[in-house]
Enzyme design. Sequence first.
Site, short mmCIF file in Angstrom:
data_model
loop_
_atom_site.label_atom_id
_atom_site.label_comp_id
_atom_site.label_asym_id
_atom_site.label_seq_id
_atom_site.Cartn_x
_atom_site.Cartn_y
_atom_site.Cartn_z
N SER A 50 0.75 -1.30 -0.03
CA SER A 50 -0.04 0.01 0.15
C SER A 50 0.91 1.33 0.02
O SER A 50 1.98 1.20 0.36
CB SER A 50 -0.76 -0.08 1.49
OG SER A 50 -1.59 1.30 1.35
N TYR A 74 -2.17 -0.30 10.82
CA TYR A 74 -2.36 -0.75 9.60
C TYR A 74 -1.01 -0.30 8.58
O TYR A 74 -0.54 -1.19 7.90
CB TYR A 74 -3.37 -0.11 8.91
CG TYR A 74 -3.76 -0.51 7.17
CD1 TYR A 74 -4.34 -1.55 7.00
CD2 TYR A 74 -3.55 0.57 6.28
CE1 TYR A 74 -4.45 -2.03 5.66
CE2 TYR A 74 -3.69 0.39 4.88
CZ TYR A 74 -3.88 -1.17 4.71
OH TYR A 74 -4.18 -1.65 3.20
#
Length: 239
Positions: free
Chosen positions: A132, A145
Amino acid sequence: MKKLVVITGASSGIGMELARRFSAEGHPVLMLARRREVMEELNLPNSLCRSVDVTDLEAMQSAVREAEELYGKTDLLINCAGLMLLGYPAEQDFDEWSRMIDVNVKGVLTGTKAVLSDMIARNEGTIINIGSIAGRKTFDNHSVYCGTKYAVHAMTESMRREVSGSNVRMIVIAPGVVETPLLSHTSNQEIKDNYNLWKQEIDGGLEPSQIADCAWFAYQMPQEVCVREIVIAKTKQAD
Ligand code: NDP
């Protein structure tokens, strides 16, 4: 028949689109996620759908072996399963942190464990990990995260160096916002609302098919060429 592609997180979003794309390109696909019915509804040719929790190494290994008996050795593994539970550091439940670490980090390792030594022995094979932009820079409410995605990036790059001599490719694809149900699992409504407002400012996220295009591009390059990292986001996404 073309070579076997194993995809985790194939019951939704990016993973489902990856399964569609690689199947359309003629590859047999092993689709893995907990929700088997959703994957079976796609009814892809030469596909096997198994309900596997990616944190369960034995279940992962057994599904991969079953698919390999039908379709031959895994040539491509895409570790896509993931969970994004955004939260304020002082308030978020420990359980949410723990689940993200289990699924996003250990979940990449179970798949890798199931195929990497065979790939090295064969001197071919590719692993694509879905990281990501949150694995390259930090964002508010994303701390754990981000930690899991930084881990994915670090493990991919570190392993890539070590297996490069065996002609095995390790690739990370780092998307910005993509239109999928990923945010829906976040429990804090205020954070979800703010995220959705921000998404409107950039006219929404990428389409999952655009991530599948990236994976296909990297995979179809000759085995001697490794596209190490692809970072992709909406042009209007500044961060
Ligand atoms: P979705 O929520 O649409 O899909 C997540 C997938 O992961 C589902 O198929 C789900 O299947 C699977 N999954 C979750 N937990 C487990 C588990 N314990 N065992 C097996 N499978 C599991 O999200 P996306 O498609 O958006 O996310 C895919 C990947 O892309 C993730 O790694 C995410 O971090 C990454 N990403 C997404 C971005 C975005 O904006 N959407 C941006 C950057 C990266 P099931 O529930 O059936 O088990």
